[in-house]
Design an enzyme around this catalytic site. Structure first.
Site, PDB file in Angstrom:
ATOM      1  N   VAL A 149      20.114 -26.355  22.238  1.00 27.76           N
ATOM      2  CA  VAL A 149      21.570 -25.953  22.602  1.00 27.76           C
ATOM      3  C   VAL A 149      21.555 -25.060  23.697  1.00 27.76           C
ATOM      4  O   VAL A 149      20.819 -24.278  24.226  1.00 27.76           O
ATOM      5  CB  VAL A 149      22.039 -24.941  21.271  1.00 27.76           C
ATOM      6  CG1 VAL A 149      23.348 -24.581  21.675  1.00 27.76           C
ATOM      7  CG2 VAL A 149      21.901 -25.657  19.967  1.00 27.76           C
ATOM      8  N   LYS A 150      22.543 -25.757  24.502  1.00 29.68           N
ATOM      9  CA  LYS A 150      22.788 -25.065  25.894  1.00 29.68           C
ATOM     10  C   LYS A 150      23.645 -23.724  25.846  1.00 29.68           C
ATOM     11  O   LYS A 150      24.614 -23.562  25.384  1.00 29.68           O
ATOM     12  CB  LYS A 150      23.273 -26.065  26.857  1.00 29.68           C
ATOM     13  CG  LYS A 150      22.343 -26.602  27.796  1.00 29.68           C
ATOM     14  CD  LYS A 150      23.132 -27.515  28.764  1.00 29.68           C
ATOM     15  CE  LYS A 150      22.232 -28.253  30.039  1.00 29.68           C
ATOM     16  NZ  LYS A 150      23.127 -28.797  30.892  1.00 29.68           N
TER      17      LYS A 150
END
Length: 373
Positions: A149-150
């Site tokens: 997840v960025k």
């Protein structure tokens, strides 16, 4: 860029050679036809591709610039979705499918590589609670262990990183321009792992990268240098300015890597490593060459070193395959890198101001709120 442009590699392939130096090559690009055509799998097999990164801008170009998504957009199931819901439907499916193709890399590398990144909404960049909620939701929706997840490296994003790591969620920390902020990110990652270990959690299956942007720094600083060159007549200043052109981004990255080696050699880290934890690798982002006067693969060739990742857009990916030159460049001339940064300050250019401007620009381009960006 169409997936057809990602051509089959030559017999001698510098992309595969990066692994000999301890660096993983990822692709900064995603599109449905890349997945369904078999091209992504070929890149894994033939080019040694080890991961994929995405962001909302990449998905926007893929959706607007192709017919790949017409069926899903026009489906009855999509009729009731708003723009964000439709985007997530498209993005989650692509990320799931890409993650499945990269799953063998994930398993073979013992969770070091094989990841696909999906970004939380840029509108949450200044909202720690909102970032946490969306990151958890995306993690559950994708339901793949090789998802990253960025999360942006804003003041509100860094606490979210710490918490997500403590919960066992892989994180790609993005929009890093400053070495000082990088060190904050690395310490937050270590704190997150420490908290997880203290609660009895498994730290051996968690991975993270710190996405440190490169070419944008040279573009910004070179523009400032060009402006100063028009107004100065002092020979010493002229020499100093000309000597900085195209040098600062690589020097900045080399010094960040020096910080990495120090941060992951202390006793606190050794304790975590003994429990199976892996370091948060530096990932070189924004590695396409913006200045046509520079070598088209400069930001790949000059940043090759162990425990790093380079995420490369398609045109640069092809160029490095064709004529990339391999050497252990990242640890070369670190003292010269420090001198370059000192020369920059003596030239009257503030690196802090430059990195703040770049972050603000990135925030604006991603429709982020301006506060704290």
């Amino acid at each position: 860029m169409t997936t057809a442009a990602l051509s089959i590699p030559k017999e001698t392939n510098p992309l595969r050679g990066l692994s000999e130096f301890g660096q993983s090559v990822w692709l900064d690009y995603i599109r449905r036809s890349l997945i369904t055509s078999g091209e992504l799998k070929r890149l894994v097999v033939e080019d040694g591709l080890r991961g994929v990164t995405s962001n909302p801008a990449i998905f926007e170009k893929a959706i607007v610039g192709s017919t790949d998504y017409e069926a899903v957009i026009n489906s009855p199931e999509s009729a009731a979705l708003d723009a964000k819901g439709l985007y997530e439907k498209i993005a989650v499916k692509d990320v799931q499918d890409a993650a499945d193709i990269l799953r063998p890399v994930y398993e073979e590398s013992k969770q070091r590589d094989g990841y696909v990144s999906l970004e939380v909404s840029p509108l949450l960049a200044n909202d720690t609670a909102g970032t946490l909620e969306e990151a958890r939701r995306l993690w559950k929706a994708v339901n793949r262990p090789n998802l990253m997840v960025k999360v942006p490296a804003t003041p509100e994003g860094i606490p979210a990183l710490r918490q997500l790591i403590s919960e066992g969620i892989n994180v790609n920390v993005t929009l890093l321009f400053s070495r000082d902020v990088y060190e904050q990110v690395a310490k937050a990652y270590i704190e997150g792992l420490t908290a997880r270990a203290a609660s009895g959690g498994d730290v051996s299956r968690i991975a993270s990268v710190a996405s440190f942007f490169v070419s944008r720094i040279d573009s910004k600083i070179d523009a400032q240098i060009a402006s100063q060159l028009k107004t100065t007549s002092d020979p010493a200043q002229l020499g100093r300015l000309n000597g900085l052109l195209g040098k600062v981004a690589i020097a900045n990255a080399k010094l960040a890597y020096h910080s990495f080696t120090e941060l992951y050699s202390g006793e606190a880290w050794k304790t975590l490593a003994g429990k199976g934890a892996q370091p948060q690798r530096l990932l070189w982002a924004s590695t396409s060459t913006k200045n046509p006067n520079y070598r088209d693969v400069i930001y790949v060739e000059e940043l090759i070193g162990p425990s790093t990742v380079n995420t490369i857009p398609p045109a640069t990916f092809n160029a490095f395959r064709e004529h990339g030159r391999l050497r252990a460049s990242l640890t070369e001339d670190v003292e010269s890198a420090a001198d370059t940064m000192d020369s920059l300050e003596r030239a009257g250019i503030s690196m802090k101001a430059v990195t703040n401007t770049l972050l603000k620009k990135a925030c604006t381009s991603l429709s982020m709120p301006s506060h704290n960006c």
